[in-house]
Design an enzyme around this catalytic site. Structure first.
Site, short mmCIF file in Angstrom:
data_model
loop_
_atom_site.label_atom_id
_atom_site.label_comp_id
_atom_site.label_asym_id
_atom_site.label_seq_id
_atom_site.Cartn_x
_atom_site.Cartn_y
_atom_site.Cartn_z
N GLY A 7 -50.67 73.94 58.23
CA GLY A 7 -52.22 74.05 58.32
C GLY A 7 -52.44 72.94 59.52
O GLY A 7 -51.87 72.33 59.90
N SER A 10 -52.17 69.09 59.71
CA SER A 10 -51.32 68.82 58.32
C SER A 10 -50.15 68.01 58.59
O SER A 10 -49.39 67.39 57.78
CB SER A 10 -50.52 70.00 57.93
N SER A 37 -52.39 73.78 75.14
CA SER A 37 -53.84 73.96 75.08
C SER A 37 -54.49 73.72 76.25
O SER A 37 -53.97 73.35 77.49
CB SER A 37 -54.24 72.63 74.19
N HIS A 51 -53.42 63.51 72.06
CA HIS A 51 -51.93 63.98 71.90
C HIS A 51 -50.92 63.40 72.92
O HIS A 51 -49.79 62.93 72.62
CB HIS A 51 -51.81 65.61 72.19
N GLN A 53 -51.41 60.53 74.47
CA GLN A 53 -51.15 58.99 74.16
C GLN A 53 -49.98 58.78 73.16
O GLN A 53 -49.39 57.93 73.01
CB GLN A 53 -52.50 58.35 74.04
N ALA A 54 -50.05 59.85 72.10
CA ALA A 54 -49.49 59.75 71.07
C ALA A 54 -47.82 59.89 71.42
O ALA A 54 -46.74 59.27 70.73
CB ALA A 54 -49.63 60.82 69.88
N GLU A 85 -45.50 73.00 72.04
CA GLU A 85 -46.79 72.92 70.95
C GLU A 85 -48.16 73.59 71.47
O GLU A 85 -48.60 73.06 72.49
CB GLU A 85 -46.76 71.30 71.00
#
Length: 186
Positions: A7, A10, A37, A51, A53-54, A85
């Site tokens: 989900g 998640s 995106s 995202h 930066q992660a 992604e």
């Protein structure tokens, strides 16, 4: 190919990135991150930046959602690890490309799904022929209520069928709930 589903919020992305990083470290490999995106407003722009930066700074990012099979074919020799992604976002963007400004009640959803299916066919062929370790993230949309609006219901149907096709071809499938990984195939 590994499919990571679950989900919204998640922990799917975190798991996929962890898998990619472990594989990259183990094999001394570079990672290509395909981000589907599109920054349509300030909130989405912030999410995309968070995202980015992660992820490890040395990972290469390809931003786009069209012809991803071609991107995988072109880049697989350069990147032994590829993360895509996310499929659901890719499908959303492609659906809106096809629909344009048309009234959602008057769209030919079967024709749209056929065109989206061609993109998925090409993506699956590219993944099957690639030597890269490919990790694909998608949202599991079938655990909630059936949406009230036609566009949302039809999108749920399309995404569900696409996810089934991806899971069928994947060597591994992981379902993530509340940050907990459950390997359900492979």
């Amino acid at each position: 190919m590994i499919l990571v589903t679950g989900g919204a919020r998640s922990g799917k992305s975190r798991l996929a990135e962890k898998m990619a990083n472990q594989r990259a470290i183990r094999d001394g490999a570079d990672v290509l991150y395909i981000a589907t995106s599109v920054a349509t407003d300030a909130e989405m722009t912030l999410r995309i930046e968070q995202h980015k930066q992660a992820r490890p700074a040395h990972w290469k990012t390809h931003e786009g959602y069209r012809q991803l099979g071609n991107e995988i074919r072109q880049q697989s020799t350069n990147f032994p690890v590829i993360v895509l992604e996310c499929i659901t976002t890719m499908l959303t963007n492609l659906l809106f490309d096809q629909a344009g400004d048309a009234d959602p009640e008057k769209l030919d959803y079967d024709a749209i799904e056929q065109r989206l299916s061609l993109e998925i066919d090409d993506l699956l062929q590219a993944c099957a022929s690639s030597e890269s370790h490919i990790i694909i993230v998608t949202n599991e949309l079938g655990c909630g209520i059936v949406p009230e609006y036609t566009l949302a219901r039809r999108f749920l149907d399309i995404a569900g069928r696409v996810n089934q096709r991806l899971a069928e071809q994947a060597q591994e499938v992981h379902f993530v709930v509340s940050g907990i990984d459950m390997k359900i195939k492979g």
